[in-house]
Design a protein around this motif. Sequence first.
Motif, PDB file in Angstrom:
ATOM      1  N   ILE A 134       1.036  -1.212   0.004  1.00 43.49           N
ATOM      2  CA  ILE A 134      -0.316   0.156  -0.171  1.00 43.49           C
ATOM      3  C   ILE A 134       0.977   1.052   0.100  1.00 43.49           C
ATOM      4  CG2 ILE A 134      -1.537   1.420   0.926  1.00 43.49           C
ATOM      5  CD1 ILE A 134      -2.847  -1.092   2.465  1.00 43.49           C
ATOM      6  N   GLY A 135       0.289   2.114  -1.218  1.00 42.16           N
ATOM      7  CA  GLY A 135       1.861   3.125  -0.938  1.00 42.16           C
ATOM      8  C   GLY A 135       1.273   4.226  -0.226  1.00 42.16           C
ATOM      9  N   SER A 136      -0.009   4.724  -0.033  1.00 39.83           N
ATOM     10  CA  SER A 136      -0.645   6.014   0.911  1.00 39.83           C
ATOM     11  C   SER A 136      -2.099   5.128   0.458  1.00 39.83           C
ATOM     12  CB  SER A 136      -0.714   7.294  -0.261  1.00 39.83           C
ATOM     13  OG  SER A 136      -1.321   6.686  -1.083  1.00 39.83           O
ATOM     14  N   ILE A 137      -3.376   5.982   1.202  1.00 42.59           N
ATOM     15  CA  ILE A 137      -4.351   5.211   2.242  1.00 42.59           C
ATOM     16  C   ILE A 137      -5.407   6.587   2.351  1.00 42.59           C
ATOM     17  CG2 ILE A 137      -6.301   4.484   3.556  1.00 42.59           C
ATOM     18  CD1 ILE A 137      -3.649   2.717   4.256  1.00 42.59           C
ATOM     19  N   VAL A 138      -6.575   6.899   1.124  1.00 40.58           N
ATOM     20  CA  VAL A 138      -7.671   8.323   0.967  1.00 40.58           C
ATOM     21  C   VAL A 138      -8.253   7.573   1.834  1.00 40.58           C
ATOM     22  CG1 VAL A 138      -7.859   9.786  -0.308  1.00 40.58           C
ATOM     23  CG2 VAL A 138      -5.761   9.153  -0.407  1.00 40.58           C
ATOM     24  N   VAL A 139      -8.659   8.422   3.263  1.00 36.37           N
ATOM     25  CA  VAL A 139     -10.358   8.155   3.522  1.00 36.37           C
ATOM     26  C   VAL A 139     -10.927   9.456   3.231  1.00 36.37           C
ATOM     27  CG1 VAL A 139     -11.711   7.537   5.587  1.00 36.37           C
ATOM     28  CG2 VAL A 139      -9.606   6.758   5.257  1.00 36.37           C
ATOM     29  N   ALA A 140     -12.067   9.225   1.943  1.00 39.04           N
ATOM     30  CA  ALA A 140     -13.247  10.031   1.371  1.00 39.04           C
ATOM     31  C   ALA A 140     -14.451   9.815   1.818  1.00 39.04           C
ATOM     32  CB  ALA A 140     -12.833   9.496   0.156  1.00 39.04           C
TER      33      ALA A 140
ATOM     34  N   PHE B 168       0.642  -0.058   9.945  1.00 45.05           N
ATOM     35  CA  PHE B 168       1.218  -1.544   9.306  1.00 45.05           C
ATOM     36  C   PHE B 168       2.794  -0.978   8.317  1.00 45.05           C
ATOM     37  CE2 PHE B 168       1.336  -5.573   7.402  1.00 45.05           C
ATOM     38  CZ  PHE B 168       2.669  -6.193   8.062  1.00 45.05           C
ATOM     39  N   HIS B 169       1.725  -0.931   6.614  1.00 45.89           N
ATOM     40  CA  HIS B 169       2.745  -0.963   5.618  1.00 45.89           C
ATOM     41  C   HIS B 169       3.391   0.890   5.832  1.00 45.89           C
ATOM     42  CE1 HIS B 169       0.561  -3.613   3.540  1.00 45.89           C
ATOM     43  NE2 HIS B 169      -0.588  -3.337   4.206  1.00 45.89           N
ATOM     44  N   ASP B 170       3.302   1.478   6.300  1.00 47.19           N
ATOM     45  CA  ASP B 170       3.953   2.831   6.945  1.00 47.19           C
ATOM     46  C   ASP B 170       3.769   3.760   5.549  1.00 47.19           C
ATOM     47  OD1 ASP B 170       5.676   4.262   7.626  1.00 47.19           O
ATOM     48  OD2 ASP B 170       7.672   3.595   6.284  1.00 47.19           O
ATOM     49  N   ALA B 171       2.240   3.426   5.154  1.00 47.03           N
ATOM     50  CA  ALA B 171       1.566   4.427   4.145  1.00 47.03           C
ATOM     51  C   ALA B 171       1.082   6.128   4.643  1.00 47.03           C
ATOM     52  CB  ALA B 171       1.104   3.391   3.942  1.00 47.03           C
ATOM     53  N   PRO B 172       1.151   6.761   4.077  1.00 42.40           N
ATOM     54  CA  PRO B 172       0.746   7.906   3.970  1.00 42.40           C
ATOM     55  C   PRO B 172      -0.835   7.989   4.571  1.00 42.40           C
ATOM     56  CG  PRO B 172       2.228   8.503   3.230  1.00 42.40           C
ATOM     57  CD  PRO B 172       2.135   6.733   3.051  1.00 42.40           C
ATOM     58  N   LEU B 173      -1.186   8.205   5.132  1.00 40.17           N
ATOM     59  CA  LEU B 173      -3.094   8.211   5.674  1.00 40.17           C
ATOM     60  C   LEU B 173      -3.782   9.396   5.598  1.00 40.17           C
ATOM     61  CD1 LEU B 173      -6.114   6.581   6.665  1.00 40.17           C
ATOM     62  CD2 LEU B 173      -4.961   7.281   8.947  1.00 40.17           C
TER      63      LEU B 173
ATOM     64  N   ARG C 123      -8.432  16.266  -8.147  1.00 39.58           N
ATOM     65  CA  ARG C 123      -7.165  16.528  -8.441  1.00 39.58           C
ATOM     66  C   ARG C 123      -6.037  16.651  -7.363  1.00 39.58           C
ATOM     67  NH1 ARG C 123     -10.295  18.455 -12.880  1.00 39.58           N
ATOM     68  NH2 ARG C 123      -9.779  20.469 -12.474  1.00 39.58           N
ATOM     69  N   LEU C 124      -6.326  17.637  -7.078  1.00 35.92           N
ATOM     70  CA  LEU C 124      -5.161  18.466  -5.814  1.00 35.92           C
ATOM     71  C   LEU C 124      -5.113  17.087  -4.777  1.00 35.92           C
ATOM     72  CD1 LEU C 124      -4.912  21.446  -3.811  1.00 35.92           C
ATOM     73  CD2 LEU C 124      -6.187  19.181  -2.574  1.00 35.92           C
ATOM     74  N   VAL C 125      -6.522  15.844  -3.896  1.00 33.98           N
ATOM     75  CA  VAL C 125      -6.069  15.373  -3.676  1.00 33.98           C
ATOM     76  C   VAL C 125      -5.063  13.510  -4.060  1.00 33.98           C
ATOM     77  CG1 VAL C 125      -6.603  13.323  -2.362  1.00 33.98           C
ATOM     78  CG2 VAL C 125      -7.873  16.130  -2.445  1.00 33.98           C
ATOM     79  N   GLY C 126      -5.453  14.031  -5.359  1.00 32.59           N
ATOM     80  CA  GLY C 126      -4.562  13.008  -6.589  1.00 32.59           C
ATOM     81  C   GLY C 126      -3.143  13.220  -6.001  1.00 32.59           C
ATOM     82  N   ALA C 127      -2.910  14.435  -6.801  1.00 28.68           N
ATOM     83  CA  ALA C 127      -1.141  14.497  -7.372  1.00 28.68           C
ATOM     84  C   ALA C 127      -0.680  14.938  -5.450  1.00 28.68           C
ATOM     85  CB  ALA C 127      -1.585  16.518  -7.506  1.00 28.68           C
ATOM     86  N   PHE C 128      -1.643  15.379  -4.416  1.00 30.18           N
ATOM     87  CA  PHE C 128      -0.760  15.309  -3.376  1.00 30.18           C
ATOM     88  C   PHE C 128      -0.616  14.198  -2.662  1.00 30.18           C
ATOM     89  CE2 PHE C 128      -2.027  15.700   1.545  1.00 30.18           C
ATOM     90  CZ  PHE C 128      -0.317  15.829   1.928  1.00 30.18           C
ATOM     91  N   VAL C 129      -1.038  13.234  -2.391  1.00 26.71           N
ATOM     92  CA  VAL C 129      -1.224  11.501  -2.633  1.00 26.71           C
ATOM     93  C   VAL C 129       0.360  10.959  -3.153  1.00 26.71           C
ATOM     94  CG1 VAL C 129      -1.294   9.017  -2.112  1.00 26.71           C
ATOM     95  CG2 VAL C 129      -3.209  11.379  -1.563  1.00 26.71           C
ATOM     96  N   VAL C 130       0.360  11.334  -4.736  1.00 29.41           N
ATOM     97  CA  VAL C 130       1.449  10.944  -5.531  1.00 29.41           C
ATOM     98  C   VAL C 130       2.332  10.840  -5.134  1.00 29.41           C
ATOM     99  CG1 VAL C 130       2.659  11.177  -7.770  1.00 29.41           C
ATOM    100  CG2 VAL C 130      -0.119  10.122  -7.252  1.00 29.41           C
ATOM    101  N   ARG C 131       2.945  12.594  -4.668  1.00 32.29           N
ATOM    102  CA  ARG C 131       3.689  13.222  -4.184  1.00 32.29           C
ATOM    103  C   ARG C 131       4.286  11.948  -2.614  1.00 32.29           C
ATOM    104  NH1 ARG C 131       1.872  17.179  -7.577  1.00 32.29           N
ATOM    105  NH2 ARG C 131       3.557  17.927  -8.386  1.00 32.29           N
ATOM    106  N   LEU C 132       3.355  11.915  -1.979  1.00 32.98           N
ATOM    107  CA  LEU C 132       3.573  11.821  -0.969  1.00 32.98           C
ATOM    108  C   LEU C 132       4.324  10.493  -0.636  1.00 32.98           C
ATOM    109  CD1 LEU C 132       0.317  12.632   1.640  1.00 32.98           C
ATOM    110  CD2 LEU C 132       2.923  13.592   1.766  1.00 32.98           C
TER     111      LEU C 132
ATOM    112  N   ASP D  51       5.622  19.963   2.480  1.00 30.15           N
ATOM    113  CA  ASP D  51       6.281  19.927   0.973  1.00 30.15           C
ATOM    114  C   ASP D  51       5.234  19.669  -0.609  1.00 30.15           C
ATOM    115  OD1 ASP D  51       8.640  21.189   1.601  1.00 30.15           O
ATOM    116  OD2 ASP D  51       9.924  19.571   1.185  1.00 30.15           O
ATOM    117  N   ALA D  52       4.773  18.798  -0.094  1.00 29.92           N
ATOM    118  CA  ALA D  52       3.120  18.136  -1.099  1.00 29.92           C
ATOM    119  C   ALA D  52       2.749  18.955  -1.102  1.00 29.92           C
ATOM    120  CB  ALA D  52       3.641  17.543  -0.837  1.00 29.92           C
ATOM    121  N   LEU D  53       2.126  19.352  -0.231  1.00 28.38           N
ATOM    122  CA  LEU D  53       0.709  20.480  -0.022  1.00 28.38           C
ATOM    123  C   LEU D  53       1.109  21.579  -1.123  1.00 28.38           C
ATOM    124  CD1 LEU D  53      -2.004  20.769   0.314  1.00 28.38           C
ATOM    125  CD2 LEU D  53      -1.277  21.471   2.781  1.00 28.38           C
TER     126      LEU D  53
END
Length: 100
Positions: free
Chosen positions: A9-15, A32-37, A68-77, A85-87
């Motif tokens: 898991i690269g990141s988790i987004v709760v929407a 567990f996955h040390d993934a940005p949340l 699109r902002l959230v997607g780009a933010f998560v890609v940078r994370l 920095d990502a924000l």
Amino acid sequence: MALGYLPEIGSIVVATALDADAAKVVGDAAAFHDAPLVVLVEPGQSAPEPLSNAIVLEAPDSEASFDRLVGAFVVRLEAGASAQDALRQVTAAGGWERSA
């Protein structure tokens, strides 16, 4: 939830709003996955307690480009940028301004 069965898991987004049990599962999976949340909340709301260490973004009332902002933010994370920095990068690129 299938989060425990995913090999990577690269990141988790709760929407959407989660009850406490589901929020705990998501928080545990991110740890567990040390993934940005990232948790998206309605204006004036906050993340539930089990997700208190998450990056919280307050969704605007009606802004189609927010996804699109959230997607780009998560890609940078996922690429290793800090949340700050990502924000900064995605808000500047999209013409957004920080509210706080």
